[in-house]
Design a protein around this motif. Structure first.
Motif, PDB file in Angstrom:
ATOM      1  N   SER A 114       0.715  -1.475   0.194  1.00  0.00           N
ATOM      2  CA  SER A 114      -0.197  -0.104  -0.074  1.00  0.00           C
ATOM      3  C   SER A 114       0.795   1.260   0.277  1.00  0.00           C
ATOM      4  O   SER A 114      -0.101   2.456  -0.011  1.00  0.00           O
ATOM      5  N   ARG A 115       2.150   0.950   0.497  1.00  0.00           N
ATOM      6  CA  ARG A 115       2.852   1.623  -0.001  1.00  0.00           C
ATOM      7  C   ARG A 115       3.046   2.769  -1.112  1.00  0.00           C
ATOM      8  O   ARG A 115       3.159   4.692  -1.345  1.00  0.00           O
ATOM      9  N   ALA A 116       2.749   1.887  -2.301  1.00  0.00           N
ATOM     10  CA  ALA A 116       2.542   2.319  -3.042  1.00  0.00           C
ATOM     11  C   ALA A 116       2.040   3.498  -3.467  1.00  0.00           C
ATOM     12  O   ALA A 116       1.893   4.160  -5.150  1.00  0.00           O
ATOM     13  N   ASP A 117       0.325   3.338  -3.121  1.00  0.00           N
ATOM     14  CA  ASP A 117      -0.303   4.775  -3.359  1.00  0.00           C
ATOM     15  C   ASP A 117       0.102   6.079  -3.272  1.00  0.00           C
ATOM     16  O   ASP A 117      -0.607   7.055  -4.062  1.00  0.00           O
ATOM     17  N   ASP A 118       0.723   6.367  -2.271  1.00  0.00           N
ATOM     18  CA  ASP A 118       1.368   7.623  -2.413  1.00  0.00           C
ATOM     19  C   ASP A 118       2.987   7.564  -3.470  1.00  0.00           C
ATOM     20  O   ASP A 118       3.280   8.408  -3.991  1.00  0.00           O
ATOM     21  N   VAL A 119       2.975   6.501  -3.955  1.00  0.00           N
ATOM     22  CA  VAL A 119       4.373   7.213  -5.237  1.00  0.00           C
ATOM     23  C   VAL A 119       3.279   7.382  -6.290  1.00  0.00           C
ATOM     24  O   VAL A 119       2.821   7.179  -7.016  1.00  0.00           O
ATOM     25  N   ASP A 120       4.332   8.459  -7.035  1.00  0.00           N
ATOM     26  CA  ASP A 120       3.729   8.953  -8.159  1.00  0.00           C
ATOM     27  C   ASP A 120       3.069   8.487  -9.657  1.00  0.00           C
ATOM     28  O   ASP A 120       3.356   6.834  -9.705  1.00  0.00           O
ATOM     29  N   GLU A 121       2.192   9.034 -10.177  1.00  0.00           N
ATOM     30  CA  GLU A 121       1.216   7.635 -10.679  1.00  0.00           C
ATOM     31  C   GLU A 121       2.056   7.760 -12.061  1.00  0.00           C
ATOM     32  O   GLU A 121       1.945   6.004 -12.678  1.00  0.00           O
ATOM     33  N   ASN A 122       2.680   8.474 -13.142  1.00  0.00           N
ATOM     34  CA  ASN A 122       3.853   7.899 -13.897  1.00  0.00           C
ATOM     35  C   ASN A 122       4.802   6.661 -13.990  1.00  0.00           C
ATOM     36  O   ASN A 122       4.862   5.791 -14.649  1.00  0.00           O
ATOM     37  N   ILE A 123       4.950   6.965 -12.323  1.00  0.00           N
ATOM     38  CA  ILE A 123       5.772   5.774 -12.317  1.00  0.00           C
ATOM     39  C   ILE A 123       5.135   4.539 -11.830  1.00  0.00           C
ATOM     40  O   ILE A 123       5.525   3.371 -12.340  1.00  0.00           O
ATOM     41  N   ARG A 124       3.746   4.476 -11.177  1.00  0.00           N
ATOM     42  CA  ARG A 124       3.729   3.523 -10.972  1.00  0.00           C
ATOM     43  C   ARG A 124       2.834   2.493 -12.686  1.00  0.00           C
ATOM     44  O   ARG A 124       2.707   1.660 -12.872  1.00  0.00           O
ATOM     45  N   LEU A 125       2.659   3.390 -13.329  1.00  0.00           N
ATOM     46  CA  LEU A 125       2.015   2.721 -14.278  1.00  0.00           C
ATOM     47  C   LEU A 125       2.651   2.473 -15.360  1.00  0.00           C
ATOM     48  O   LEU A 125       3.118   1.698 -16.357  1.00  0.00           O
ATOM     49  N   ARG A 126       4.168   3.691 -15.753  1.00  0.00           N
ATOM     50  CA  ARG A 126       5.160   3.326 -15.884  1.00  0.00           C
ATOM     51  C   ARG A 126       6.067   1.085 -15.928  1.00  0.00           C
ATOM     52  O   ARG A 126       6.255   0.463 -16.680  1.00  0.00           O
ATOM     53  N   PHE A 127       5.953   0.995 -14.202  1.00  0.00           N
ATOM     54  CA  PHE A 127       5.841   0.023 -14.140  1.00  0.00           C
ATOM     55  C   PHE A 127       4.692  -1.162 -13.617  1.00  0.00           C
ATOM     56  O   PHE A 127       4.518  -1.052 -12.481  1.00  0.00           O
ATOM     57  N   ARG A 128       3.659  -0.623 -14.459  1.00  0.00           N
ATOM     58  CA  ARG A 128       2.561  -1.035 -14.090  1.00  0.00           C
ATOM     59  C   ARG A 128       2.236  -2.118 -13.696  1.00  0.00           C
ATOM     60  O   ARG A 128       1.465  -3.435 -12.448  1.00  0.00           O
ATOM     61  N   TYR A 129       2.745  -4.140 -14.565  1.00  0.00           N
ATOM     62  CA  TYR A 129       2.642  -4.944 -14.345  1.00  0.00           C
ATOM     63  C   TYR A 129       3.220  -5.124 -12.994  1.00  0.00           C
ATOM     64  O   TYR A 129       2.989  -6.105 -12.295  1.00  0.00           O
ATOM     65  N   LEU A 130       4.055  -4.188 -12.233  1.00  0.00           N
ATOM     66  CA  LEU A 130       4.238  -4.208 -10.822  1.00  0.00           C
ATOM     67  C   LEU A 130       3.233  -3.814  -9.878  1.00  0.00           C
ATOM     68  O   LEU A 130       2.841  -4.413  -9.154  1.00  0.00           O
ATOM     69  N   ASP A 131       2.803  -2.780 -10.442  1.00  0.00           N
ATOM     70  CA  ASP A 131       2.050  -2.052  -9.536  1.00  0.00           C
ATOM     71  C   ASP A 131       0.517  -3.208  -8.939  1.00  0.00           C
ATOM     72  O   ASP A 131      -0.144  -3.408  -8.775  1.00  0.00           O
TER      73      ASP A 131
END
Ligand code: ASP
Length: 588
Positions: A114-131
């Motif tokens: 859940s800590r990734a909720d606060d990560v910049d969305e662009n980074i989440r989408l760049r690594f969507r398979y990890l998200d």
């Protein structure tokens, strides 16, 4: 749950419970966390899509974050005092572990939790398979699948037939900006991607399919927002030999089934409200019924007023911000009142009158002196206002009073979209046309031009087009438009008339949509349909306020995909083949 054991694993991580104590199990998954324990041991939290289980492992085993492992071991009770009540597997652990590394992993760019909720969305989408490996996304994606499946089952139960329709089609007059696909065989010609399967589904009715549905991908080149992506999924449906209540009932069943499958909570019968009433009471055509703050008509109270701002206005409406429900807003000082006034002006009002209710049905307000005692008393009575409340009034054209107060109502009272209770409502009787185009002098279509005018209003089509209601309806949930539909025009002559009203001549209609109009000459049955957005429904039911959270691979707000870098430049050879030359970007 059906066993998901395979030749590589006996159980899922998240399914192990005290009943498995003593069983030798094999689990596969990713190392979520490792904690060293004493000199010899380490705890591995192993994750798969079902959850996390703790394994006790020799600390010399070299396994790092997100390594893929298979662990064979024996399920045992956790030692007293080490139970974890936060996770369903928290009463057990796997001991005597043999660890096989199936694959290694580079250190992930963000923690897979859940800590990734606060990560910049662009980074989440760049690594969507990890998200997507994260619990929240796994949940959302599975919820979506459940919703799709419930919708399909509900439609099949009602004998709707699933038909797939083409992606490459001609441009159509549905109103949204289309994505175009260049033709290689006919350079200079283009296909359009479907903004919806509207034309196809109507043709299927001419073709005698009777009840069609499709979980359809639609594409619209419109600016992206929290509730809008270029590509989105709809339940798209059409029925023959129906009137409006038939369509609402059939679609209502599908939405209800989906919502019940997702939440486990029964959906009460969906209420209906006319567009006119929605505008009058809530100021918008997608009313959020979860809260009050309704608009009240005040024009009659001020029929004889001498207050200039009121006496010249066609419509006077107001809302009461009651001090009991909205103490902060009602008690707000001048700064807040100025902000409300600015907001009202921004939405289109000339001004905003605010009245703070005082004892004895009087007001504190710069304009209090313009309001007579009779008017003050009538106002307080209409709202049931008590001292401390704040009354906000807009006097203007009818649509402006609705729009401005509707916006203020939402600004002041609207909870986040996913906050319960879920309030579904059909908005019916939309107008066929919305205003007159200032340039062409012609009426502008309220929806696509295939909506059937209300039979009672056909007589006004030529003389007072703005008075004509369409047999068109929307489904709204918590203030979000889930979808819309209509009874369609099946009479070629009426379709021609409506096109003409919109400034589309017979020749142009034949040239652009002849393929659609021609079939209607061969016995089109009366028909109607609907489409609702599955992304929006899923987002709300998942408790998300952005549809990107329920789409596996969405685009960013600016329409790009940080993972694949789409859209990308293509090479000259590819463009040549399509007969396309690009211009340099316009200089700003
Ligand atoms: N095609 C319409 C839409 O996508 C829905 C309908 O009228 O059935 O909004």
């Amino acid at each position: 749950m059906i066993s998901q054991s395979t030749s590589m694993r006996s159980h899922l991580c998240g399914e192990l419970r005290p009943e498995h104590i003593g069983t030798t199990v094999q689990i596969c998954g990713w190392l979520s966390r490792r904690r060293e324990h004493g000199e010899h041991l380490a705890f591995f939290d192993i994750r798969d899509h079902s959850g996390i289980v703790q394994c006790v492992v020799d600390r010399t085993v070299d396994v790092r974050s997100e390594y893929v492992v298979r662990i064979t071991g024996v399920v045992r009770e956790r030692p007293e005092g080490t139970l974890n009540t936060q996770i369903p597997t928290g009463a057990i652990e796997i001991g005597d572990c043999v660890v096989e590394v199936l694959n290694e992993s580079e250190p992930p760019p963000f923690p897979i939790d859940s800590r990734a909720d606060d990560v910049d969305e662009n980074i989440r989408l760049r690594f969507r398979y990890l998200d997507i490996r994260r619990e929240r996304m796994q949940k959302n994606i599975r919820l979506r699948a459940k919703i799709n499946s419930a919708i399909r089952a509900a439609m099949e139960l009602q004998e709707f037939v699933e038909v797939e329709t083409p992606f490459l089609m001609p441009s159509t007059p549905e109103g949204a900006r289309e994505f175009l696909v260049p033709s290689r065989k006919e350079p200079g010609s283009f296909y359009a991607l479907p903004q919806s399967p509207q034309l196809w589904k109507q043709l299927l009715m001419v073709a005698g399919v009777d009840r069609y549905f499709q979980i359809a991908r639609c594409l619209r080149d419109e600016d992206l927002r929290a509730d809008r992506q270029y590509e989105f999924m709809q339940l798209d449906a059409e029925m023959s030999f129906v009137t409006q209540p038939d369509v609402l009932a059939a679609i209502g069943k599908a939405v209800t089934a989906a919502a019940e499958a997702a939440t486990g909570v029964a959906v009460p019968p969906i209420e209906q409200i006319t567009w006119h009433e929605a505008m009058n009471r809530f100021g918008v055509d997608k009313p959020d019924l979860r809260f009050g703050l309704e608009l009240h008509e005040l024009t009659d109270i001020f029929a004889a007023t001498e207050f200039k701002a009121f006496s010249t206005a066609a419509s006077i409406k107001g809302i009461r911000v009651d001090a009991a429900t909205y103490p902060e807003q009602a008690a707000s000082g001048r700064g807040r009142l100025d902000a409300l006034t600015d907001r009202a002006k921004q939405v289109g009002a000339k001004g905003l009158v605010w009245l703070r209710v005082a004892e004895g049905k009087t007001f504190e307000s710069p304009v209090a002196k313009f309001i007579s005692a009779t008017e003050s008393a009538a106002l307080c009575d209409r709202f049931g206002a008590v001292p401390g409340d704040l009354i906000l009034i807009v006097a203007d054209e009818w649509d402006t009073t609705c729009e401005v107060l509707g916006q203020l109502r939402n600004d002041i009272g609207r909870p986040p979209v996913h906050e319960g209770p879920y309030r579904y409502v059909w908005v019916i009787d939309f107008p066929l046309f919305v205003g007159i185009d200032a340039v062409t002098g012609r009426p502008k279509p309220g929806h696509h031009p295939f909506c059937h005018p209300h039979p009672d209003d056909l007589q006004y089509l030529d003389t007072e087009p703005l008075r004509v209601r369409a047999q068109a309806y929307d489904l709204v949930l918590n203030g979000w438009e889930l979808g819309s539909g209509s009874i369609r025009i099946h009479e070629p002559e009426l379709q021609r008339q409506v096109f003409n009203k919109l400034g589309i001549s017979d020749e142009e209609a034949d040239r652009r949509f002849g393929f659609f109009l021609q079939p209607f000459k061969y016995g089109a049955p009366p028909h109607g349909g609907f489409a609702f957005g599955i992304d929006r429904l899923t987002a709300i039911l998942a408790g998300e306020d952005n549809i990107r959270e329920v789409i596996a691979f969405p685009k960013t707000q600016s329409g790009s995909d940080p993972m694949t870098n789409a859209p990308t430049v293509v090479d000259a050879a590819q463009l040549n083949e399509l007969g396309i030359r690009t211009l340099p970007p316009a200089v700003k």
